[in-house]
Design a protein around this motif. Structure first.
Motif, mmCIF file in Angstrom:
data_model
loop_
_atom_site.group_PDB
_atom_site.id
_atom_site.type_symbol
_atom_site.label_atom_id
_atom_site.label_comp_id
_atom_site.label_asym_id
_atom_site.label_seq_id
_atom_site.Cartn_x
_atom_site.Cartn_y
_atom_site.Cartn_z
ATOM 1 N N GLU A 138 -9.619 -0.008 -4.350
ATOM 2 C CA GLU A 138 -8.950 1.133 -4.981
ATOM 3 C C GLU A 138 -8.024 1.843 -3.993
ATOM 4 O O GLU A 138 -6.915 2.237 -4.343
ATOM 5 C CB GLU A 138 -9.981 2.120 -5.540
ATOM 6 N N GLU A 139 -8.489 2.006 -2.759
ATOM 7 C CA GLU A 139 -7.655 2.647 -1.738
ATOM 8 C C GLU A 139 -6.414 1.807 -1.439
ATOM 9 O O GLU A 139 -5.313 2.337 -1.283
ATOM 10 C CB GLU A 139 -8.466 2.880 -0.461
ATOM 11 N N MET A 140 -6.592 0.473 -1.381
ATOM 12 C CA MET A 140 -5.451 -0.399 -1.100
ATOM 13 C C MET A 140 -4.436 -0.345 -2.227
ATOM 14 O O MET A 140 -3.221 -0.313 -1.981
ATOM 15 C CB MET A 140 -5.928 -1.845 -0.889
ATOM 16 N N ARG A 141 -4.905 -0.321 -3.453
ATOM 17 C CA ARG A 141 -3.986 -0.201 -4.590
ATOM 18 C C ARG A 141 -3.200 1.097 -4.513
ATOM 19 O O ARG A 141 -1.992 1.118 -4.772
ATOM 20 C CB ARG A 141 -4.757 -0.291 -5.904
ATOM 21 N N ALA A 142 -3.869 2.184 -4.147
ATOM 22 C CA ALA A 142 -3.191 3.475 -4.019
ATOM 23 C C ALA A 142 -2.153 3.430 -2.898
ATOM 24 O O ALA A 142 -1.040 3.952 -3.054
ATOM 25 C CB ALA A 142 -4.207 4.591 -3.764
ATOM 26 N N ILE A 143 -2.493 2.789 -1.783
ATOM 27 C CA ILE A 143 -1.558 2.651 -0.661
ATOM 28 C C ILE A 143 -0.342 1.840 -1.087
ATOM 29 O O ILE A 143 0.806 2.202 -0.807
ATOM 30 C CB ILE A 143 -2.257 2.006 0.557
ATOM 31 N N GLU A 144 -0.580 0.730 -1.788
ATOM 32 C CA GLU A 144 0.523 -0.118 -2.255
ATOM 33 C C GLU A 144 1.395 0.616 -3.269
ATOM 34 O O GLU A 144 2.627 0.505 -3.230
ATOM 35 C CB GLU A 144 -0.018 -1.420 -2.843
ATOM 36 N N ASN A 145 0.766 1.379 -4.163
ATOM 37 C CA ASN A 145 1.534 2.152 -5.138
ATOM 38 C C ASN A 145 2.399 3.199 -4.447
ATOM 39 O O ASN A 145 3.567 3.396 -4.803
ATOM 40 C CB ASN A 145 0.613 2.817 -6.167
ATOM 41 N N GLN A 146 1.838 3.878 -3.453
ATOM 42 C CA GLN A 146 2.583 4.887 -2.712
ATOM 43 C C GLN A 146 3.750 4.238 -1.965
ATOM 44 O O GLN A 146 4.842 4.797 -1.908
ATOM 45 C CB GLN A 146 1.672 5.616 -1.741
ATOM 46 N N ALA A 147 3.512 3.076 -1.405
ATOM 47 C CA ALA A 147 4.597 2.365 -0.715
ATOM 48 C C ALA A 147 5.723 2.047 -1.693
ATOM 49 O O ALA A 147 6.904 2.238 -1.376
ATOM 50 C CB ALA A 147 4.067 1.088 -0.070
ATOM 51 N N GLY A 148 5.362 1.568 -2.883
ATOM 52 C CA GLY A 148 6.364 1.273 -3.901
ATOM 53 C C GLY A 148 7.163 2.501 -4.292
ATOM 54 O O GLY A 148 8.385 2.435 -4.476
ATOM 55 N N GLU A 149 6.490 3.621 -4.404
ATOM 56 C CA GLU A 149 7.169 4.883 -4.731
ATOM 57 C C GLU A 149 8.126 5.307 -3.629
ATOM 58 O O GLU A 149 9.087 6.031 -3.872
ATOM 59 C CB GLU A 149 6.137 5.987 -4.986
ATOM 60 N N ASN A 150 7.864 4.837 -2.410
ATOM 61 C CA ASN A 150 8.723 5.152 -1.263
ATOM 62 C C ASN A 150 9.750 4.052 -0.991
ATOM 63 O O ASN A 150 10.363 4.020 0.085
ATOM 64 C CB ASN A 150 7.880 5.410 -0.017
ATOM 65 N N GLY A 151 9.919 3.134 -1.944
ATOM 66 C CA GLY A 151 10.956 2.110 -1.824
ATOM 67 C C GLY A 151 10.594 0.880 -1.023
ATOM 68 O O GLY A 151 11.465 0.103 -0.655
ATOM 69 N N ILE A 152 9.308 0.694 -0.741
ATOM 70 C CA ILE A 152 8.870 -0.490 0.002
ATOM 71 C C ILE A 152 8.314 -1.485 -1.007
ATOM 72 O O ILE A 152 7.342 -1.203 -1.702
ATOM 73 C CB ILE A 152 7.806 -0.128 1.060
#
Length: 67
Positions: free
Chosen positions: A9-23
């Motif tokens: 769950e934490e990794m999914r949140a990290i990946e989602n946040q990265a996507g929101e930041n253009g990564i």
């Protein structure tokens, strides 16, 4: 070197946040694979030209392929 261990769950949140930041996912995979390669080359005596990567489900296979 300190490695942070996270839950799925934490990794999914990290990946989602990265996507929101253009990564992109591809960029994350490239970064992970490059980081893994640096750790392997910096900490292992590599003999020959082959390394076996055993990975689980998900994107870990892509990270290992990049490495």
């Amino acid at each position: 070197m300190t490695i942070k261990v996270v839950t799925i769950e934490e990794m999914r949140a990290i990946e989602n946040q990265a996507g929101e930041n253009g990564i992109s996912t591809d960029q994350l995979m490239q970064r992970a694979g490059n980081g893994l390669a640096k750790v392997i080359l910096g900490n292992c005596s590599v003999i020959g030209d082959r390394i076996l990567a055993l990975v689980g489900k998900g994107n870990n296979g892509g990270d290992a392929l990049v490495a």
